[in-house]
Design an enzyme around this catalytic site. Sequence first.
Site, short mmCIF file in Angstrom:
data_model
loop_
_atom_site.label_atom_id
_atom_site.label_comp_id
_atom_site.label_asym_id
_atom_site.label_seq_id
_atom_site.Cartn_x
_atom_site.Cartn_y
_atom_site.Cartn_z
CB VAL A 68 -0.94 0.01 1.21
CG1 VAL A 68 -1.66 1.35 1.33
CG2 VAL A 68 -1.95 -1.13 1.12
CG PHE A 71 1.50 0.13 -5.79
CD1 PHE A 71 1.67 0.30 -7.16
CD2 PHE A 71 1.89 -1.06 -5.22
CE1 PHE A 71 2.22 -0.71 -7.95
CE2 PHE A 71 2.44 -2.08 -6.00
CZ PHE A 71 2.60 -1.90 -7.36
CD GLU A 72 -2.84 4.70 -2.25
OE1 GLU A 72 -2.81 5.88 -2.66
OE2 GLU A 72 -3.78 3.91 -2.49
N GLY A 73 2.48 6.05 -2.19
CA GLY A 73 3.43 7.13 -1.98
C GLY A 73 2.97 8.00 -0.82
NE ARG A 196 -2.94 -0.48 -4.38
CZ ARG A 196 -3.13 0.52 -3.52
NH1 ARG A 196 -2.91 1.76 -3.90
NH2 ARG A 196 -3.52 0.28 -2.28
#
Length: 214
Positions: A68, A71-73, A196
């Site tokens: 998470v 991929f979210e940063g 993702r």
Amino acid sequence: MRLKSAIFNCYTFLTLACGITFNFTLNTSPAWAIDEVAQKSQNYAPINHNQTLIASNLALPPEAVDLVKNFEGFSASAYTDTNGLPVIGYGQTRINGQTVRLGQYITQAQANISLLKELTHIQNLVKSHVQVDLNPHQLGALTSLVFNAGTVILTDSTLIRKLNAGDYTGAAQEFPRWNKADKGGQLVPFPGLTRRRLAEKKLFLTPYQQIASN
């Protein structure tokens, strides 16, 4: 704390007496006994208050949390995501129960705590809707998917229907279908979402013991 204060006077004498006996025992016990006492004392060390904010101490595997985050940063300031919603931290729309507003700021430590709380909440939603057994990696992959794509996964999707029918392989094949986001009023595939979904699918299909034994 009130209970502890109320009984303190009643047990003061007994505590002092036990303390004297305990000290005498330590002074006369063999080395292995002293080491065992020391180890137990460390195990019962006070817990940092911030850690108690994380429900269930985060039963999710670290691989899912890292997925998470990667991929979210992280963003310290609020911004508008591809769906037009203000988000902050690790793509979070709410912090401490409050809707994120543009112009808002957050530290990474605050975002970490909030993310773990939210993932744990989503994890519990997944458990409540899934009618078959899940290993930690399957649970983590589904939690990441729901965090990103929404709870419709759990209530109205081919994925949840296949999973609850015991078709784990078929459910895994549904992950890549959730790679679309709104662009100009149309749902179109996004390369980042495709990557993702493939990462979540891989985690879902990874035997738990394979990672746990590494």
